[in-house]
Scaffold this motif. Sequence first.
Motif: not given
Length: 397
Positions: A81-84, A90-94, A128-130, A54-58
């Motif tokens: 970014e990863l929630v929590g 690491d979401l730098t690659k994404i 983006l909030s993963v 699940r991913v939330f985008a704003q």
Amino acid sequence: MNLNPLSDCEKGFVLEAASQKTRLDGRKRNDYRSLKIEFGLDWGSCLVSLGSTRVFAQVSCEIYQPNNSRPNEGVLQISAELVGDNKLADLTKINQVLERFYKDSKCIDLEALCIVAEEKVWKIKVDLSVLNMDGNTLGCCSISTLAALMHFRYPDVVSTGEKVIIFSSSERDPIPLSLHHYPVVTSFAIFEKNDFIILDPSFLEEKVCDSKLSICFNNHRELCGVDIEGCACLSQELLMNCSNQASIVAIALVDKIKSKIKDDLEKRFKKLMQGLEPKIADESDLKLPEKLEIIGPKNVEIEKEEIEEKMEVEQNVVKVAVDTTIATCRESIKKISVLKDSIPNDLVIIDTESSESTESDEDDVEVVKQYNLTDSRPVIGKYVVSDGEESDTIVLD
């Protein structure tokens, strides 16, 4: 969100299934998981669920000073970014892959975002909030990014030369972004030893596979970018087969996003929008009890309120009938018997606490209230109701 390292048993189980050309969730090698796209009340807010991922985008915008190298173009920024507080993922690659696919492919007309050349342009930011990672996080982030950009509207602006006027949504309708095409990322997991390539891998499949292949196509079947991660040797034939499949998936995903946006616009026109809160509540298994119990010491006031509330709720209603004897059972028993020959209009209820003498006769008893025989009354205190001397006694609390 499973971020723990896999055990040897889990790895061996997934590899054994890959050797038999089988997936653990029962899907075929080219099957995609169920996709849900929901839009919020704000323009550019989108929640995408791809299986359990699940991913939330704003999307937001602000007036920004342009770069010196491109003074007539707006700015596009994508941040995931990863929630929590968990820092293992690491979401730098994404972030790097998404910015490369969307910026280099020129999907957004950045020149249309220019307000005043070399001074003011619109900066479009996609946050983006993963919320949960269960495989194919890059593909889910790509879908949520594209859906949020297609859904977003920014305010209308007029430059008079001396100042810039920004109109609110009540004054002028907001303007959608100008998109030349719609890129979507499709991910594959490659098991080189078993000659097994699967679409939309899960978390376990991504951890065990030899290589991950991400291909970005738009709705015109044009290649927008390729990203390879791993040590597998990819042949030309393999890349062509994956590319053909990725182009078909991209067209289907873009059509679904357009359909969802069309439905959202119709709901907004009819003012039937509910937002994301009801959708999340329906999917959640967490339910609060109707009454919450207080854990810890209780003070006297709380206990008093609970006792009074309990008495009001648990009051019984007694139907007073003929040939009925009512007596109080506290310090002394005092009776008033109903005559059998004649039916009185009223029945006297005795209050023992208001009586001074416990051995007084019935005439000395103070009358508190009178009730008609056909009325139903609430019982306050403790009474004994009987139909006669030989019948059983019923105690009502």
